[in-house]
Design a protein around this motif. Structure first.
Motif, PDB file in Angstrom:
ATOM      1  N   VAL A  77    -112.286 -46.583  -9.854  1.00 17.93           N
ATOM      2  CA  VAL A  77    -112.032 -46.025 -11.182  1.00 17.93           C
ATOM      3  C   VAL A  77    -110.652 -46.439 -11.664  1.00 17.93           C
ATOM      4  O   VAL A  77    -110.476 -46.870 -12.819  1.00 17.93           O
ATOM      5  CB  VAL A  77    -112.168 -44.491 -11.154  1.00 17.93           C
ATOM      6  N   SER A  78    -109.646 -46.308 -10.808  1.00 15.09           N
ATOM      7  CA  SER A  78    -108.277 -46.662 -11.174  1.00 15.09           C
ATOM      8  C   SER A  78    -108.166 -48.145 -11.521  1.00 15.09           C
ATOM      9  O   SER A  78    -107.492 -48.528 -12.489  1.00 15.09           O
ATOM     10  CB  SER A  78    -107.329 -46.313 -10.023  1.00 15.09           C
ATOM     11  N   ARG A  79    -108.859 -48.997 -10.749  1.00 15.17           N
ATOM     12  CA  ARG A  79    -108.792 -50.445 -10.997  1.00 15.17           C
ATOM     13  C   ARG A  79    -109.422 -50.809 -12.337  1.00 15.17           C
ATOM     14  O   ARG A  79    -108.895 -51.645 -13.082  1.00 15.17           O
ATOM     15  CB  ARG A  79    -109.501 -51.193  -9.866  1.00 15.17           C
ATOM     16  N   LYS A  80    -110.553 -50.159 -12.685  1.00 16.39           N
ATOM     17  CA  LYS A  80    -111.225 -50.488 -13.945  1.00 16.39           C
ATOM     18  C   LYS A  80    -110.370 -50.099 -15.143  1.00 16.39           C
ATOM     19  O   LYS A  80    -110.320 -50.831 -16.145  1.00 16.39           O
ATOM     20  CB  LYS A  80    -112.589 -49.796 -14.003  1.00 16.39           C
ATOM     21  N   VAL A  81    -109.689 -48.974 -15.045  1.00 17.74           N
ATOM     22  CA  VAL A  81    -108.799 -48.578 -16.142  1.00 17.74           C
ATOM     23  C   VAL A  81    -107.628 -49.550 -16.242  1.00 17.74           C
ATOM     24  O   VAL A  81    -107.241 -49.968 -17.343  1.00 17.74           O
ATOM     25  CB  VAL A  81    -108.302 -47.129 -15.942  1.00 17.74           C
ATOM     26  N   ALA A  82    -107.078 -49.934 -15.093  1.00 14.26           N
ATOM     27  CA  ALA A  82    -105.951 -50.877 -15.090  1.00 14.26           C
ATOM     28  C   ALA A  82    -106.382 -52.242 -15.627  1.00 14.26           C
ATOM     29  O   ALA A  82    -105.635 -52.896 -16.377  1.00 14.26           O
ATOM     30  CB  ALA A  82    -105.392 -51.013 -13.683  1.00 14.26           C
ATOM     31  N   ASP A  83    -107.591 -52.702 -15.262  1.00 15.77           N
ATOM     32  CA  ASP A  83    -108.107 -53.979 -15.764  1.00 15.77           C
ATOM     33  C   ASP A  83    -108.271 -53.939 -17.279  1.00 15.77           C
ATOM     34  O   ASP A  83    -107.979 -54.927 -17.970  1.00 15.77           O
ATOM     35  CB  ASP A  83    -109.449 -54.308 -15.109  1.00 15.77           C
ATOM     36  N   LEU A  84    -108.725 -52.796 -17.798  1.00 18.73           N
ATOM     37  CA  LEU A  84    -108.898 -52.661 -19.247  1.00 18.73           C
ATOM     38  C   LEU A  84    -107.542 -52.718 -19.952  1.00 18.73           C
ATOM     39  O   LEU A  84    -107.395 -53.371 -20.994  1.00 18.73           O
ATOM     40  CB  LEU A  84    -109.614 -51.352 -19.563  1.00 18.73           C
ATOM     41  N   GLU A  85    -106.545 -52.041 -19.387  1.00 20.21           N
ATOM     42  CA  GLU A  85    -105.202 -52.075 -19.973  1.00 20.21           C
ATOM     43  C   GLU A  85    -104.637 -53.502 -19.938  1.00 20.21           C
ATOM     44  O   GLU A  85    -103.994 -53.947 -20.900  1.00 20.21           O
ATOM     45  CB  GLU A  85    -104.281 -51.124 -19.206  1.00 20.21           C
ATOM     46  N   ARG A  86    -104.897 -54.206 -18.828  1.00 19.35           N
ATOM     47  CA  ARG A  86    -104.397 -55.577 -18.710  1.00 19.35           C
ATOM     48  C   ARG A  86    -105.085 -56.479 -19.739  1.00 19.35           C
ATOM     49  O   ARG A  86    -104.444 -57.321 -20.365  1.00 19.35           O
ATOM     50  CB  ARG A  86    -104.646 -56.082 -17.286  1.00 19.35           C
ATOM     51  N   HIS A  87    -106.379 -56.263 -19.932  1.00 17.77           N
ATOM     52  CA  HIS A  87    -107.118 -57.056 -20.911  1.00 17.77           C
ATOM     53  C   HIS A  87    -106.601 -56.808 -22.331  1.00 17.77           C
ATOM     54  O   HIS A  87    -106.471 -57.744 -23.126  1.00 17.77           O
ATOM     55  CB  HIS A  87    -108.615 -56.717 -20.836  1.00 17.77           C
ATOM     56  N   LEU A  88    -106.270 -55.558 -22.638  1.00 22.57           N
ATOM     57  CA  LEU A  88    -105.794 -55.210 -23.977  1.00 22.57           C
ATOM     58  C   LEU A  88    -104.322 -55.496 -24.166  1.00 22.57           C
ATOM     59  O   LEU A  88    -103.830 -55.568 -25.300  1.00 22.57           O
ATOM     60  CB  LEU A  88    -106.061 -53.716 -24.250  1.00 22.57           C
TER      61      LEU A  88
ATOM     62  N   THR B  52    -101.868 -53.494 -23.260  1.00 24.37           N
ATOM     63  CA  THR B  52    -101.141 -52.279 -23.630  1.00 24.37           C
ATOM     64  C   THR B  52    -101.509 -51.144 -22.676  1.00 24.37           C
ATOM     65  O   THR B  52    -102.565 -51.168 -22.035  1.00 24.37           O
ATOM     66  CB  THR B  52    -101.476 -51.855 -25.082  1.00 24.37           C
ATOM     67  N   GLN B  53    -100.628 -50.196 -22.580  1.00 25.80           N
ATOM     68  CA  GLN B  53    -100.877 -49.039 -21.727  1.00 25.80           C
ATOM     69  C   GLN B  53    -101.690 -48.005 -22.507  1.00 25.80           C
ATOM     70  O   GLN B  53    -101.356 -47.637 -23.638  1.00 25.80           O
ATOM     71  CB  GLN B  53     -99.559 -48.402 -21.275  1.00 25.80           C
ATOM     72  N   LEU B  54    -102.776 -47.541 -21.890  1.00 22.03           N
ATOM     73  CA  LEU B  54    -103.649 -46.546 -22.517  1.00 22.03           C
ATOM     74  C   LEU B  54    -103.375 -45.137 -22.010  1.00 22.03           C
ATOM     75  O   LEU B  54    -103.490 -44.165 -22.772  1.00 22.03           O
ATOM     76  CB  LEU B  54    -105.125 -46.890 -22.252  1.00 22.03           C
ATOM     77  N   LEU B  55    -103.023 -45.035 -20.730  1.00 16.49           N
ATOM     78  CA  LEU B  55    -102.838 -43.729 -20.096  1.00 16.49           C
ATOM     79  C   LEU B  55    -101.451 -43.605 -19.497  1.00 16.49           C
ATOM     80  O   LEU B  55    -100.907 -44.572 -18.955  1.00 16.49           O
ATOM     81  CB  LEU B  55    -103.873 -43.512 -18.981  1.00 16.49           C
ATOM     82  N   ILE B  56    -100.905 -42.397 -19.600  1.00 14.23           N
ATOM     83  CA  ILE B  56     -99.697 -42.043 -18.858  1.00 14.23           C
ATOM     84  C   ILE B  56    -100.159 -41.220 -17.665  1.00 14.23           C
ATOM     85  O   ILE B  56    -100.689 -40.124 -17.815  1.00 14.23           O
ATOM     86  CB  ILE B  56     -98.727 -41.226 -19.737  1.00 14.23           C
TER      87      ILE B  56
ATOM     88  N   VAL C 295    -103.716 -37.032 -16.674  1.00 13.57           N
ATOM     89  CA  VAL C 295    -103.414 -38.224 -17.461  1.00 13.57           C
ATOM     90  C   VAL C 295    -103.250 -37.799 -18.915  1.00 13.57           C
ATOM     91  O   VAL C 295    -103.856 -36.827 -19.367  1.00 13.57           O
ATOM     92  CB  VAL C 295    -104.519 -39.290 -17.345  1.00 13.57           C
ATOM     93  N   GLN C 296    -102.419 -38.532 -19.631  1.00 14.02           N
ATOM     94  CA  GLN C 296    -102.228 -38.298 -21.056  1.00 14.02           C
ATOM     95  C   GLN C 296    -102.398 -39.620 -21.784  1.00 14.02           C
ATOM     96  O   GLN C 296    -102.036 -40.679 -21.263  1.00 14.02           O
ATOM     97  CB  GLN C 296    -100.838 -37.721 -21.323  1.00 14.02           C
ATOM     98  N   LEU C 297    -102.963 -39.562 -22.981  1.00 12.67           N
ATOM     99  CA  LEU C 297    -103.180 -40.771 -23.756  1.00 12.67           C
ATOM    100  C   LEU C 297    -101.901 -41.193 -24.473  1.00 12.67           C
ATOM    101  O   LEU C 297    -101.171 -40.360 -25.014  1.00 12.67           O
ATOM    102  CB  LEU C 297    -104.280 -40.539 -24.795  1.00 12.67           C
ATOM    103  N   THR C 298    -101.641 -42.483 -24.468  1.00 12.89           N
ATOM    104  CA  THR C 298    -100.608 -43.035 -25.333  1.00 12.89           C
ATOM    105  C   THR C 298    -101.169 -43.096 -26.759  1.00 12.89           C
ATOM    106  O   THR C 298    -102.359 -42.854 -26.981  1.00 12.89           O
ATOM    107  CB  THR C 298    -100.205 -44.439 -24.877  1.00 12.89           C
TER     108      THR C 298
END
Length: 307
Positions: A33-44, A46-50, A56-59
């Protein structure tokens, strides 16, 4: 990277409140789960979650992306429902939430009839005395009592209820009828709720009047307080839907009717994202007139019963 899968993982994490809770919700390993969120942020880019140790909090960027992702996932779900024929025949799982006592007394018997008329729909009933977030908790329809606060939801008003002050004939023969809220000071009461709730507020001619009976028994549930009143323990004050049978049978009679006149709305509430699934429309269309008839019947049951 499967972007749609990553979006769904991100939504699960946001709705659950943390990466670990999201992994439990998805029944997936936390590192995955953590890797998929990190991969999505890397693809975009930008940071999505704090991320913190507990949640977690949304940016700002994450908030915008999550809103867009919800629409994309909802549109995909809608397309799947169309392809599966759910928009042709009411079928599938339908999740409905309702207050516990109202459900037991009014809504659940009607819901059982709805199931007999719609054999291809499976009902998930969520009976709870709190406001449920429909989108985040994946609930299709809510029955809400009282004034609505979320203007983003669609609502169908199906009726009203009021609070009823009542007691058993035996109790009133022993203690007498209170002429006004002030007279409650000389009466016993069967109440529900928190210990600090030791008085009842009434209205007449636009003025608030307080009644403070002596609490003889306190129950954490409304039905328990009503049962105590039926047994002559004291006067009780309860929603009209909860005492309709006792009033019709004469086990309880109403008092202070000139003061108990404020009404509270009852609504069917739903969140609309795209085309409304036929199972939701079927429930709304079927339940609305029946709830209206049931709630109109409350007024007949709670008419003054003085002797």
């Amino acid at each position: 990277m499967d972007r749609l899968d990553a979006m769904q993982v991100l939504l699960a994490v946001v709705d659950a409140g943390s990466l670990s809770a999201g992994s439990r919700k998805l029944n997936a390993p936390l590192p995955s789960v953590s890797r998929k969120v990190a991969d999505l942020e890397r693809h975009l880019g930008t940071q999505l979650l704090i991320r913190t140790s507990r949640n977690v909090q949304l940016t700002d960027a994450g908030r915008d992306y999550v809103d867009a992702a919800r629409q994309i996932v909802a549109q995909l779900k809608e397309a799947e429902l169309r392809a599966s024929g759910e928009y042709e025949v009411p079928r599938g799982e339908l999740t409905v939430t309702m207050p516990l006592a109202f459900g037991q007394q009014i809504a659940l018997p009607l819901a059982f009839e709805f199931m007999r008329d719609h054999p291809e729909i499976t009902l998930n009933i969520f009976s709870v005395d709190r406001v449920v977030h429909l989108v985040e908790e994946h609930v299709d329809i809510a029955i809400r009592l009282g004034t609505l606060t979320d203007s983003s939801l669609y609502a169908i008003k199906v009726g009203e209820f009021r609070l009823v002050t009542c007691a058993s004939p035996a109790y009133l023969a022993r203690k007498g009828y209170p002429a006004g809220p002030e007279d409650l000071a000389g009466h016993d009461a069967a109440v529900f709720g928190a210990i600090e709730d030791t008085s009842w507020i009434y209205e007449r001619d636009g003025h608030k009047v307080r009644g403070a009976p002596k609490v003889r028994i306190r129950d954490s549930s409304n039905p328990g307080a009503v049962a105590a009143a039926v047994h002559g323990i004291g006067i009780s004050r309860a929603p009209s839907y909860l005492v309709q049978d006792e009033l019709r049978s004469g086990a309880l009679v109403t008092v202070l009717d000139d003061y108990d006149h404020r009404t509270f709305p009852v609504n069917l509430v739903y969140a609309r994202q795209g085309l409304l699934p036929l199972k939701v429309r079927a429930f709304l269309d079927w339940m609305t007139p029946r709830l209206r008839r049931a709630l109109r019947g409350l007024e007949t049951a709670s008419e003054p019963q003085r002797q």
